[in-house]
Design an enzyme around this catalytic site. Structure first.
Site, short mmCIF file in Angstrom:
data_model
loop_
_atom_site.label_atom_id
_atom_site.label_comp_id
_atom_site.label_asym_id
_atom_site.label_seq_id
_atom_site.Cartn_x
_atom_site.Cartn_y
_atom_site.Cartn_z
N THR A 227 0.82 -1.20 0.00
CA THR A 227 0.00 0.00 0.00
C THR A 227 0.86 1.26 0.00
O THR A 227 1.95 1.27 0.59
CB THR A 227 -0.95 0.00 1.23
OG1 THR A 227 -1.65 1.23 1.26
CG2 THR A 227 -0.22 -0.16 2.54
N SER A 262 -1.41 3.16 10.78
CA SER A 262 -2.45 2.35 11.45
C SER A 262 -1.83 0.97 11.62
O SER A 262 -0.83 0.64 10.97
CB SER A 262 -3.72 2.24 10.60
OG SER A 262 -3.50 1.37 9.49
N TYR A 264 -3.03 -1.66 10.57
CA TYR A 264 -3.14 -2.31 9.25
C TYR A 264 -1.97 -1.90 8.36
O TYR A 264 -1.26 -2.75 7.80
CB TYR A 264 -4.47 -1.95 8.56
CG TYR A 264 -4.34 -2.01 7.05
CD1 TYR A 264 -4.23 -3.25 6.41
CD2 TYR A 264 -4.24 -0.85 6.28
CE1 TYR A 264 -4.04 -3.32 5.03
CE2 TYR A 264 -4.07 -0.92 4.92
CZ TYR A 264 -3.96 -2.15 4.29
OH TYR A 264 -3.76 -2.21 2.94
N HIS A 265 -1.76 -0.58 8.21
CA HIS A 265 -0.70 -0.14 7.31
C HIS A 265 0.66 -0.67 7.79
O HIS A 265 1.52 -1.02 6.98
CB HIS A 265 -0.67 1.40 7.22
CG HIS A 265 -1.80 1.97 6.39
ND1 HIS A 265 -2.94 2.49 6.94
CD2 HIS A 265 -1.96 2.10 5.04
CE1 HIS A 265 -3.77 2.92 5.98
NE2 HIS A 265 -3.19 2.69 4.81
N LYS A 268 1.57 -4.07 6.56
CA LYS A 268 2.10 -4.09 5.19
C LYS A 268 3.61 -3.81 5.19
O LYS A 268 4.35 -4.34 4.36
CB LYS A 268 1.40 -3.03 4.33
CG LYS A 268 -0.09 -3.28 4.15
CD LYS A 268 -0.31 -4.51 3.29
CE LYS A 268 -1.64 -4.50 2.63
NZ LYS A 268 -1.93 -5.70 1.86
P1 NAD Z 1 -11.08 -7.30 0.58
O1 NAD Z 1 -11.22 -7.32 2.06
O2 NAD Z 1 -12.26 -6.96 -0.25
O3 NAD Z 1 -10.51 -8.72 0.08
C1 NAD Z 1 -9.54 -9.44 0.77
C2 NAD Z 1 -9.87 -10.92 0.59
O4 NAD Z 1 -8.87 -11.69 1.27
C3 NAD Z 1 -11.21 -11.29 1.21
O5 NAD Z 1 -12.00 -12.02 0.30
C4 NAD Z 1 -10.83 -12.13 2.43
O6 NAD Z 1 -11.78 -13.12 2.73
C5 NAD Z 1 -9.49 -12.71 2.02
N1 NAD Z 1 -8.60 -13.03 3.14
C6 NAD Z 1 -8.23 -12.23 4.17
N2 NAD Z 1 -7.41 -12.89 5.00
C7 NAD Z 1 -7.25 -14.13 4.49
C8 NAD Z 1 -6.52 -15.28 4.89
N3 NAD Z 1 -5.79 -15.30 6.02
N4 NAD Z 1 -6.57 -16.40 4.12
C9 NAD Z 1 -7.30 -16.41 2.99
N5 NAD Z 1 -8.02 -15.35 2.56
C10 NAD Z 1 -7.99 -14.23 3.30
O7 NAD Z 1 -9.86 -6.32 0.28
P2 NAD Z 1 -9.50 -5.59 -1.09
O8 NAD Z 1 -10.03 -4.21 -1.04
O9 NAD Z 1 -9.81 -6.46 -2.24
O10 NAD Z 1 -7.92 -5.49 -0.93
C11 NAD Z 1 -7.10 -6.55 -1.41
C12 NAD Z 1 -5.64 -6.24 -1.13
O11 NAD Z 1 -5.30 -5.02 -1.77
C13 NAD Z 1 -5.34 -6.06 0.36
O12 NAD Z 1 -4.11 -6.68 0.64
C14 NAD Z 1 -5.23 -4.57 0.52
O13 NAD Z 1 -4.34 -4.27 1.55
C15 NAD Z 1 -4.72 -4.12 -0.82
N6 NAD Z 1 -5.16 -2.75 -1.15
C16 NAD Z 1 -6.49 -2.44 -1.26
C17 NAD Z 1 -6.86 -1.13 -1.57
C18 NAD Z 1 -8.30 -0.71 -1.69
O14 NAD Z 1 -8.56 0.51 -1.87
N7 NAD Z 1 -9.28 -1.60 -1.62
C19 NAD Z 1 -5.86 -0.17 -1.77
C20 NAD Z 1 -4.53 -0.52 -1.65
C21 NAD Z 1 -4.18 -1.83 -1.33
N1 USQ Z 2 -11.29 10.04 4.53
C1 USQ Z 2 -12.15 11.11 4.70
N2 USQ Z 2 -13.47 10.84 4.74
C2 USQ Z 2 -13.99 9.59 4.60
C3 USQ Z 2 -13.10 8.52 4.39
C4 USQ Z 2 -11.76 8.77 4.37
O1 USQ Z 2 -11.73 12.25 4.83
O2 USQ Z 2 -15.21 9.43 4.67
C5 USQ Z 2 -9.83 10.28 4.45
C6 USQ Z 2 -8.99 9.48 5.44
O3 USQ Z 2 -8.89 10.17 6.68
C7 USQ Z 2 -7.68 9.36 4.71
C8 USQ Z 2 -8.08 9.31 3.25
O4 USQ Z 2 -9.41 9.83 3.18
O5 USQ Z 2 -6.91 10.50 4.90
C9 USQ Z 2 -8.08 7.90 2.66
O6 USQ Z 2 -8.85 7.08 3.50
P1 USQ Z 2 -9.57 5.76 2.94
O7 USQ Z 2 -10.46 5.25 4.01
O8 USQ Z 2 -10.15 6.03 1.61
O9 USQ Z 2 -8.32 4.82 2.69
P2 USQ Z 2 -7.29 4.14 3.68
O10 USQ Z 2 -7.79 4.04 5.06
O11 USQ Z 2 -5.98 4.81 3.49
O12 USQ Z 2 -7.22 2.65 3.15
C10 USQ Z 2 -7.55 2.28 1.80
C11 USQ Z 2 -7.72 0.78 1.79
C12 USQ Z 2 -6.41 0.12 2.20
C13 USQ Z 2 -5.28 0.63 1.31
C14 USQ Z 2 -5.21 2.15 1.32
C15 USQ Z 2 -4.25 2.68 0.26
O13 USQ Z 2 -8.76 0.40 2.69
O14 USQ Z 2 -6.53 -1.29 2.08
O15 USQ Z 2 -4.07 0.10 1.76
O16 USQ Z 2 -6.50 2.67 0.94
S1 USQ Z 2 -3.36 4.06 0.85
O17 USQ Z 2 -4.31 5.05 1.35
O18 USQ Z 2 -2.60 4.57 -0.24
O19 USQ Z 2 -2.53 3.59 1.94
#
Ligand code: NAD
Ligand code: USQ
Length: 476
Positions: A227, A262, A264-265, A268
């Site tokens: 991420t 966070s 979560y982050h 990664k």
């Molecule tokens: P999502 O939650 O929709 O999908 C993740 C999938 O992984 C789910 O289907 C879940 O059941 C599965 N999973 C989780 N833990 C598991 C485990 N231990 N074993 C097997 N399956 C498991 O998430 P997403 O939005 O599709 O994101 C996918 C990936 O992309 C994540 O790693 C996330 O960090 C990354 N990512 C997402 C975004 C975004 O905006 N959605 C942005 C940047 C990075």
């Molecule tokens: N934000 C608002 N209002 C909202 C939602 C979010 O102001 O209603 C702000 C947040 O405070 C943050 C930014 O928008 O500053 C992005 O937040 P987000 O919830 O859209 O995204 P984030 O929490 O960063 O996480 C999402 C995905 C995560 C991925 C990440 C990419 O859930 O899996 O890793 O985007 S990145 O942001 O580049 O790290």
């Protein structure tokens, strides 16, 4: 129920639930299909195989779909360097589902590995996708009926090494795309047990994938979803993974500093370090895709049928900024700008997520190489997004207002941000930039399903500062 107990079993802590579901619990298993059609492609003489792990808390089911036409004819078994068998871990999720279909359409032989825990999180927190989503089995049956292409399905947890090993042995992946993590920053900041769960799930899962590659598929290319948030918001330009520094007269190229914000982050960042180390130590080939925030819902493949529809999260835990704003506009809720709204991030259309992953697979890293690509196409502040949605909404006759809500996170609200993102473009990415037509289509999509919106789920409910050891519920 305000107070929930977390449990630790066999060294693994599972998140508490509001409804008694736990991974592998009878209640969760009741959600899983009762009868499964199984059959191995690599060992057809063994006939039907039904594998369940004995681990009481992680009952894993491995399902083998029938081999596709191409696989049966052997047309995909080339010995060229371009991989053909791609395992998509997390293939039932938002990015993974769209990617699995895209790769299948492009002729790759695809196996989805997923524990379905993302669907469980919805049950736990009382959330649901804006779009109705079919079960993974119905999704795959529909894909097969529309395209004649089969996708293998392995239901299980990648933190269970036995399960993962079996999936590797049977499918023999040439590339693994790893999306399978708990991906919500707010989810990881609900309480101690969710923080611990997120880091165990993500870090242990990725470690297992690395060990599985070393043990069973050492040529396999790992494409790992990282991420952009790993870098934080430094007051200098963000490079793609590495920065060359001269210090006291000496120069080196080093991993770019990480400042995640966070639990979560941070998971990664830990993953990236483990992957980089195993590339050096074992010669693993890996690409870390530092993806920005994804928006949109339709790809060419998911738009083919309602049963192929992707999920779209709008709630305060899993919903991301632009997707949330479009749904908020559709239901007449003020756009929730956190704090000053100057928070700037990289964003990309989900159609570009699938393109980027395909490009990474088609151009694999070399043995021992740890590549890092910044995967986004444009930068926006939260205020920029709110203005764009207001403008697009006004064109459609919607009265869209934005409000500043107290920021539940700890993050800079006004800062410098300039991140490089050229490596995927050099490989051939053709970005779908955020346009009026995309916003119109996302708004129309949100309007189509607005009766499904639970407005009580919109405001943020997780505070970075209030996280404590006491188990919390966040449902409205
Ligand atoms: P999502 O939650 O929709 O999908 C993740 C999938 O992984 C789910 O289907 C879940 O059941 C599965 N999973 C989780 N833990 C598991 C485990 N231990 N074993 C097997 N399956 C498991 O998430 P997403 O939005 O599709 O994101 C996918 C990936 O992309 C994540 O790693 C996330 O960090 C990354 N990512 C997402 C975004 C975004 O905006 N959605 C942005 C940047 C990075
Ligand atoms: N934000 C608002 N209002 C909202 C939602 C979010 O102001 O209603 C702000 C947040 O405070 C943050 C930014 O928008 O500053 C992005 O937040 P987000 O919830 O859209 O995204 P984030 O929490 O960063 O996480 C999402 C995905 C995560 C991925 C990440 C990419 O859930 O899996 O890793 O985007 S990145 O942001 O580049 O790290």
């Amino acid at each position: 129920m305000a107070h929930l107990l977390s449990s630790s079993h066999m060294g693994r802590t599972f998140p508490p639930t509001t409804d008694g579901f736990r991974p592998g619990s009878p209640a969760l298993m009741a959600l899983l299909p009762k009868s499964l059609h199984m059959h191995t492609r690599r060992a057809p003489h063994k006939g039907l195989i039904f594998r369940r792990s004995n681990a009481p808390t992680r009952r894993c089911t491995t399902v083998y779909a029938p081999p596709s036409q191409e696989a049966r004819s052997g047309s995909l078994r080339t010995s060229s360097s371009k991989p053909k068998r791609v395992m998509v871990i997390g293939g039932d999720g938002y990015c993974g589902w769209a990617t699995a279909l895209h790769l299948s359409k492009k002729g790759y032989e695809v196996a989805i590995v997923d524990s379905l825990i993302r669907r469980l999180f919805d049950h736990q927190l009382g959330l649901s996708s804006l779009t109705p989503i079919a079960s993974i089995h119905d999704r795959l049956r529909r894909w097969m009926s529309l395209t004649g292409k089969s996708i293998q399905l392995h239901i299980g947890d990648v933190c269970d090494f036995e399960f993962l090993a079996e999936a590797f042995r049977s499918f023999e992946p040439e590339a693994v795309v790893h999306f399978g993590e708990q991906r919500s920053a707010p989810y990881s900041m609900i309480d101690r047990s969710r923080a611990v769960f997120t880091q165990q799930n993500n870090v242990v899962g990725t470690l297992n994938v690395l060990f599985a590659i070393k043990e069973f598929a050492e040529e396999c290319h790992l494409v790992k979803l990282g991420t952009m948030g790993e870098y934080g918001t430094p007051n200098i330009d963000i490079e793609e993974g590495y920065i060359t520094i001269t210090h006291n007269g000496r120069t080196d190229t080093l991993p770019y500093p990480k400042q995640a914000s966070s639990f979560y982050h941070l998971s990664k960042v830990h993953d990236s370090n483990n992957i980089a180390f195993t590339c050096k130590a074992w010669g693993i080939r890996a690409t870390d895709l530092n993806q920005g925030v994804v928006y949109g819902v339709r790809t060419e493949e998911t738009a083919m049928h309602d049963e192929l529809s992707n999920r779209l999260d709008y709630d305060g835990v899993f919903g991301t900024a632009l997707n949330r704003f479009c749904v908020q506009a559709a239901v007449g809720h003020p756009l929730t700008v956190y704090g000053k709204g100057g928070q700037t991030r990289g964003y990309l259309d989900i159609r570009d997520t699938v393109q980027c992953v395909e490009l990474a697979i088609a151009n694999p890293a070399k043995p021992g190489e740890f590549r890092v690509f910044n995967q986004f196409t444009e930068q926006f502040s939260v205020n920029d997004l709110a203005s764009l949605v207001k403008k697009a909404g006004a064109k459609m006759g919607l009265d869209v207002q934005a409000i500043s809500v107290p920021n539940p996170r700890v993050e800079a609200e006004e800062h410098y941000y300039n991140a490089k993102h050229t490596k995927l473009i050099e490989l051939g990415l053709q970005p779908h930039l955020l346009s009026d037509s995309l916003l119109d289509s996302l708004l129309n999509f949100a309007i189509r399903f607005r009766d499904r919106v639970d407005t009580a789920q919109i405001m943020p409910s997780v505070s970075w500062k209030k996280i404590g050891v006491k188990p919390q519920t966040v449902a409205a």
